[in-house]
Motif scaffolding. Structure first.
Motif, PDB file in Angstrom:
ATOM      1  N   MET A  88       0.804  -1.217   0.000  1.00  0.00           N
ATOM      2  CA  MET A  88       0.000   0.000   0.000  1.00  0.00           C
ATOM      3  C   MET A  88       0.838   1.268   0.000  1.00  0.00           C
ATOM      4  O   MET A  88       0.302   2.364   0.190  1.00  0.00           O
ATOM      5  CB  MET A  88      -0.953  -0.019   1.190  1.00  0.00           C
ATOM      6  CG  MET A  88      -1.885  -1.217   1.187  1.00  0.00           C
ATOM      7  SD  MET A  88      -3.237  -1.094   2.370  1.00  0.00           S
ATOM      8  CE  MET A  88      -4.253   0.174   1.601  1.00  0.00           C
ATOM      9  N   ASP A  89       2.126   1.125  -0.227  1.00  0.00           N
ATOM     10  CA  ASP A  89       3.000   2.300  -0.276  1.00  0.00           C
ATOM     11  C   ASP A  89       2.541   3.248  -1.383  1.00  0.00           C
ATOM     12  O   ASP A  89       2.363   2.843  -2.537  1.00  0.00           O
ATOM     13  CB  ASP A  89       4.446   1.858  -0.538  1.00  0.00           C
ATOM     14  CG  ASP A  89       5.416   3.013  -0.476  1.00  0.00           C
ATOM     15  OD1 ASP A  89       5.261   3.877   0.398  1.00  0.00           O
ATOM     16  OD2 ASP A  89       6.343   3.062  -1.318  1.00  0.00           O
ATOM     17  N   GLY A  90       2.334   4.512  -1.028  1.00  0.00           N
ATOM     18  CA  GLY A  90       1.956   5.515  -2.025  1.00  0.00           C
ATOM     19  C   GLY A  90       0.489   5.529  -2.397  1.00  0.00           C
ATOM     20  O   GLY A  90       0.087   6.282  -3.300  1.00  0.00           O
ATOM     21  N   TYR A  91      -0.334   4.730  -1.728  1.00  0.00           N
ATOM     22  CA  TYR A  91      -1.765   4.678  -2.043  1.00  0.00           C
ATOM     23  C   TYR A  91      -2.479   5.732  -1.201  1.00  0.00           C
ATOM     24  O   TYR A  91      -2.653   5.568  -0.001  1.00  0.00           O
ATOM     25  CB  TYR A  91      -2.312   3.289  -1.753  1.00  0.00           C
ATOM     26  CG  TYR A  91      -3.648   2.974  -2.384  1.00  0.00           C
ATOM     27  CD1 TYR A  91      -3.890   3.212  -3.723  1.00  0.00           C
ATOM     28  CD2 TYR A  91      -4.674   2.408  -1.627  1.00  0.00           C
ATOM     29  CE1 TYR A  91      -5.097   2.900  -4.312  1.00  0.00           C
ATOM     30  CE2 TYR A  91      -5.894   2.082  -2.198  1.00  0.00           C
ATOM     31  CZ  TYR A  91      -6.100   2.328  -3.542  1.00  0.00           C
ATOM     32  OH  TYR A  91      -7.307   2.019  -4.113  1.00  0.00           O
ATOM     33  N   SER A  92      -2.908   6.810  -1.830  1.00  0.00           N
ATOM     34  CA  SER A  92      -3.462   7.942  -1.093  1.00  0.00           C
ATOM     35  C   SER A  92      -4.848   7.634  -0.546  1.00  0.00           C
ATOM     36  O   SER A  92      -5.572   6.778  -1.062  1.00  0.00           O
ATOM     37  CB  SER A  92      -3.550   9.173  -2.009  1.00  0.00           C
ATOM     38  OG  SER A  92      -4.567   8.984  -2.987  1.00  0.00           O
ATOM     39  N   PHE A  93      -5.208   8.347   0.508  1.00  0.00           N
ATOM     40  CA  PHE A  93      -6.534   8.162   1.101  1.00  0.00           C
ATOM     41  C   PHE A  93      -7.622   8.528   0.093  1.00  0.00           C
ATOM     42  O   PHE A  93      -8.674   7.895   0.045  1.00  0.00           O
ATOM     43  CB  PHE A  93      -6.683   9.022   2.362  1.00  0.00           C
ATOM     44  CG  PHE A  93      -7.951   8.730   3.121  1.00  0.00           C
ATOM     45  CD1 PHE A  93      -7.962   7.809   4.147  1.00  0.00           C
ATOM     46  CD2 PHE A  93      -9.136   9.378   2.808  1.00  0.00           C
ATOM     47  CE1 PHE A  93      -9.121   7.527   4.845  1.00  0.00           C
ATOM     48  CE2 PHE A  93     -10.310   9.112   3.492  1.00  0.00           C
ATOM     49  CZ  PHE A  93     -10.299   8.174   4.515  1.00  0.00           C
TER      50      PHE A  93
END
Length: 391
Positions: A154-159
């Motif tokens: 989930m690295d870099g997966y924005s809210f």
């Protein structure tokens, strides 16, 4: 562990026998005890429910051509290019492991650019590939391999992307597909680089996941590497995930077998729509260098708030808050600029407590342009959502 071949109690033995008798009309030589027990475990050995689930699956497989999908299915070009995925190999038990990086996972983009049925067929294709790997490992190891694992990065997966309503709707359909047609296949789901909002998003998706699946989730922040190495040999695990494996040219990202995907450009949004003219739409003007707040009363705990909005011209920033009594606003979703003038933007949030929630449209960064925002908001009380259904 009870419920598996070689470890059945008398009630489970009888359920297995009864399911075989009830489905003799659709039996195939490949349907062994492992096969029947997966449906029974998925329905807690309720024979009637397991039979219904199994028959629906047989019809589904016939519909999508699952038996030959690995030979005759061609992945649509946009999905092939943009959907991130990579097959890592077997873990220490011989179970297939697939890597899914979320950094460029653009579920909203897929929702607006390709038919949902195309995405679901592509995912079925991946699941069937993993089953083929299980069968090959069964022959190679001499023991039955019937489960696989996923590393979900989930690295870099924005809210903003994670809570996008259109993306969540598509993801919920993917989860329903998996639960309905590939039950009891999950060994472990490793969520790595999990952000602080992970549980917020997971709460929205829980209705589509079985308790058995949820128990197989392992959630890690940045300290995941040693845990992956407990289950996966270093020569199998890519170097950037803590192993020793690289591409032949030394690339630690292993891009020869991992597609990191890409965001889908808005010009590919052939299924775009506009909110203007829809029933229940409200409109506000947000002056330059200013913002506007929209209060959302939520009378019951665990209610779901969904919002959708677009601007007539240019982008705008949006954030989501909880209004605390006499203490201002508590940030739940940080401000993020979105190109909602190209396609409507949406969001979803599961409200764990009652009170007033606030949607903020922020134009404070714009020195020149007033933005007109069209929006609609829906509050769904707990217990009134549709129940998880089989396909």
């Amino acid at each position: 562990m009870t419920g598996y071949v070689g470890n059945l109690n008398a009630t489970q033995e009888e359920a297995l026998k009864k399911l075989k008798e009830n489905t003799v009309d659709v039996h195939r030589s490949s349907y062994d005890d492992y096969y029947y027990l997966r449906w029974l475990r998925a329905r807690e050995f309720d024979v009637s429910k397991a039979e219904t689930m199994m028959r629906k699956n047989i019809a589904f497989r016939r519909k999508i051509g699952a038996d030959t999908i690995l030979e005759d299915y061609k992945v649509p070009e946009l999905i092939d290019q943009c959907f991130p995925r990579g097959y890592i190999g077997p873990d220490k038990d011989g179970c297939p492991v697939r890597y899914l990086p979320f950094k460029f996972l653009d579920l909203k983009g897929f929702a607006f650019s390709v038919k949902q049925s195309d995405v679901l067929k592509f995912l079925a294709y991946l699941f069937e590939h993993d089953i083929q790997e299980m069968e090959e490992m069964t022959i190679k190891t001499g023991k039955v391999i019937e489960k696989h694992s996923y590393i979900l990065d989930m690295d870099g997966y924005s809210f903003q992307r994670a809570s996008n309503r259109d993306g969540i709707n598509l993801l919920s359909e993917i989860l329903k597909l998996y639960e309905a047609h590939y039950p009891e296949r999950m060994k472990t789901a490793y969520f790595i680089n999990a952000p602080i909002y992970f549980n917020v998003v997971l709460n929205v998706l829980k209705p589509f996941l079985s308790e058995n699946t949820l128990k197989k989730f392992q959630v890690f922040g940045k300290d995941f590497k040693k845990y992956l190495l407990n289950d996966i040999d270093a020569e199998i695990l890519p170097k950037f995930l803590g192993g020793e494996r690289t591409d032949p040219d030394g690339n630690p990202l292993c891009e020869s077998f991992i597609n990191f995907g890409s965001l889908i450009p808005p010009e590919k949004y052939v299924l775009r729509k506009s909110l203007v003219g829809e029933e229940g739409i409200s409109c506000i003007k947000v002056p330059r260098m200013a913002w506007r707040l929209v209060d959302i009363p939520v009378p019951e705990a665990n209610s779901k708030v969904e919002w959708e909005f677009e601007t007539s011209t240019q982008d705008i920033a949006v954030a989501f808050y909880f209004r605390k009594d006499g203490e201002g606003l508590e940030e739940l979703n940080p401000p993020e600029r979105v190109a909602c003038h190209l396609v409507p933007e949406s969001g979803t949030f599961l409200c764990e407590k009652p009170g007033t929630y606030v949607l903020k449209f922020d134009n404070s960064y714009s020195w020149l342009s007033t933005k007109k925002v069209f929006y609609k908001i829906k509050v769904t009380p707990a217990g009134t959502d549709e129940e998880r259904e089989d396909y």
